[in-house]
Scaffold this motif. Structure first.
Motif, PDB file in Angstrom:
ATOM      1  N   ILE A  75       0.846  -1.205   0.000  1.00 29.30           N
ATOM      2  CA  ILE A  75       0.000   0.000   0.000  1.00 29.30           C
ATOM      3  C   ILE A  75       0.872   1.243   0.000  1.00 29.30           C
ATOM      4  CG2 ILE A  75      -1.617   1.345   1.398  1.00 29.30           C
ATOM      5  CD1 ILE A  75      -2.950  -1.312   2.160  1.00 29.30           C
ATOM      6  N   GLY A  76       1.958   1.226   0.767  1.00 25.85           N
ATOM      7  CA  GLY A  76       2.868   2.368   0.762  1.00 25.85           C
ATOM      8  C   GLY A  76       3.515   2.597  -0.593  1.00 25.85           C
ATOM      9  N   LEU A  77       3.961   1.516  -1.232  1.00 25.09           N
ATOM     10  CA  LEU A  77       4.567   1.640  -2.555  1.00 25.09           C
ATOM     11  C   LEU A  77       3.556   2.095  -3.601  1.00 25.09           C
ATOM     12  CD1 LEU A  77       6.904  -1.488  -2.639  1.00 25.09           C
ATOM     13  CD2 LEU A  77       7.566   0.919  -2.440  1.00 25.09           C
ATOM     14  N   SER A  78       2.347   1.568  -3.513  1.00 29.87           N
ATOM     15  CA  SER A  78       1.330   1.984  -4.479  1.00 29.87           C
ATOM     16  C   SER A  78       0.915   3.436  -4.246  1.00 29.87           C
ATOM     17  CB  SER A  78       0.121   1.063  -4.431  1.00 29.87           C
ATOM     18  OG  SER A  78      -0.534   1.169  -3.190  1.00 29.87           O
ATOM     19  N   PHE A  79       0.960   3.905  -2.998  1.00 23.91           N
ATOM     20  CA  PHE A  79       0.654   5.307  -2.743  1.00 23.91           C
ATOM     21  C   PHE A  79       1.701   6.200  -3.395  1.00 23.91           C
ATOM     22  CE2 PHE A  79       0.833   9.168  -0.097  1.00 23.91           C
ATOM     23  CZ  PHE A  79      -0.457   9.625  -0.312  1.00 23.91           C
TER      24      PHE A  79
ATOM     25  N   LYS B 245       0.690   8.814  -6.463  1.00 23.94           N
ATOM     26  CA  LYS B 245       0.932  10.254  -6.340  1.00 23.94           C
ATOM     27  C   LYS B 245       1.446  10.847  -7.644  1.00 23.94           C
ATOM     28  CE  LYS B 245       3.668  10.798  -2.855  1.00 23.94           C
ATOM     29  NZ  LYS B 245       4.442  11.279  -1.692  1.00 23.94           N
ATOM     30  N   ALA B 246       2.009  10.023  -8.502  1.00 28.04           N
ATOM     31  CA  ALA B 246       2.512  10.514  -9.779  1.00 28.04           C
ATOM     32  C   ALA B 246       1.389  10.817 -10.762  1.00 28.04           C
ATOM     33  CB  ALA B 246       3.470   9.493 -10.390  1.00 28.04           C
TER      34      ALA B 246
ATOM     35  N   LEU C  78      -7.027   9.493  -4.049  1.00 27.39           N
ATOM     36  CA  LEU C  78      -5.679   8.938  -4.168  1.00 27.39           C
ATOM     37  C   LEU C  78      -5.424   7.881  -3.098  1.00 27.39           C
ATOM     38  CD1 LEU C  78      -3.491  12.082  -4.918  1.00 27.39           C
ATOM     39  CD2 LEU C  78      -4.075  10.213  -6.452  1.00 27.39           C
ATOM     40  N   ILE C  79      -5.884   8.127  -1.896  1.00 32.42           N
ATOM     41  CA  ILE C  79      -5.697   7.145  -0.820  1.00 32.42           C
ATOM     42  C   ILE C  79      -6.454   5.863  -1.128  1.00 32.42           C
ATOM     43  CG2 ILE C  79      -6.221   6.673   1.599  1.00 32.42           C
ATOM     44  CD1 ILE C  79      -5.586   9.642   2.144  1.00 32.42           C
ATOM     45  N   PHE C  80      -7.707   5.982  -1.572  1.00 31.48           N
ATOM     46  CA  PHE C  80      -8.488   4.785  -1.898  1.00 31.48           C
ATOM     47  C   PHE C  80      -7.892   4.028  -3.081  1.00 31.48           C
ATOM     48  CE2 PHE C  80     -12.664   6.440   0.097  1.00 31.48           C
ATOM     49  CZ  PHE C  80     -12.239   5.994   1.331  1.00 31.48           C
ATOM     50  N   MET C  81      -7.391   4.751  -4.065  1.00 27.08           N
ATOM     51  CA  MET C  81      -6.750   4.086  -5.196  1.00 27.08           C
ATOM     52  C   MET C  81      -5.497   3.352  -4.752  1.00 27.08           C
ATOM     53  SD  MET C  81      -7.268   6.989  -8.166  1.00 27.08           S
ATOM     54  CE  MET C  81      -5.999   6.323  -9.202  1.00 27.08           C
ATOM     55  N   ALA C  82      -4.734   3.964  -3.856  1.00 28.91           N
ATOM     56  CA  ALA C  82      -3.522   3.323  -3.351  1.00 28.91           C
ATOM     57  C   ALA C  82      -3.859   2.081  -2.537  1.00 28.91           C
ATOM     58  CB  ALA C  82      -2.724   4.312  -2.504  1.00 28.91           C
TER      59      ALA C  82
END
Length: 76
Positions: A19-23, A27-28, A47-51
Motif C-alpha cells: 500500500i505504501g509503494l502503491s501510494f 501520487k505521480a 488517491l488514498i483509496f486508489m492506493a
C-alpha cells in the motif's frame, strides 16, 4: 498454531509495504484534471483509496504466489 501467527504477521507487513509503494506510485498521477476545482480533499481521498485498492491487489498476488510456492514443495 505458531505458523499461522507468523503467516498473519508477514501478510500484514506485505499489505502495508505494498500500500505504501502503491501510494508513492499513485501520487505521480494527475487526477486534478478529472475533478472540479477546489476539491482537493476529495482528490486526496481518491488517491488514498486508489492506493489501498492497488496495494491490496498487489499484496494479494504476492501472498498467494508465496503460499502456492510453499505448497509446491509438497509436490516433490
Amino acid at each position: 498454531m505458531f505458523q499461522l501467527g507468523v503467516h498473519a504477521v508477514i501478510s500484514i507487513i506485505i499489505y502495508l509495504i505494498s500500500i505504501g509503494l502503491s501510494f508513492q506510485a499513485v501520487k505521480a498521477l494527475n487526477v486534478e484534471k478529472f475533478l472540479r476545482k477546489g476539491r482537493t480533499f476529495e482528490a486526496q481521498v481518491l488517491l488514498i483509496f486508489m492506493a489501498i485498492a492497488l496495494g491490496y491487489l498487489v499484496a494479494s498476488f504476492v501472498i498467494n504466489f508465496i503460499d502456492t510456492s510453499i505448497q509446491l514443495s509438497n509436490f516433490f
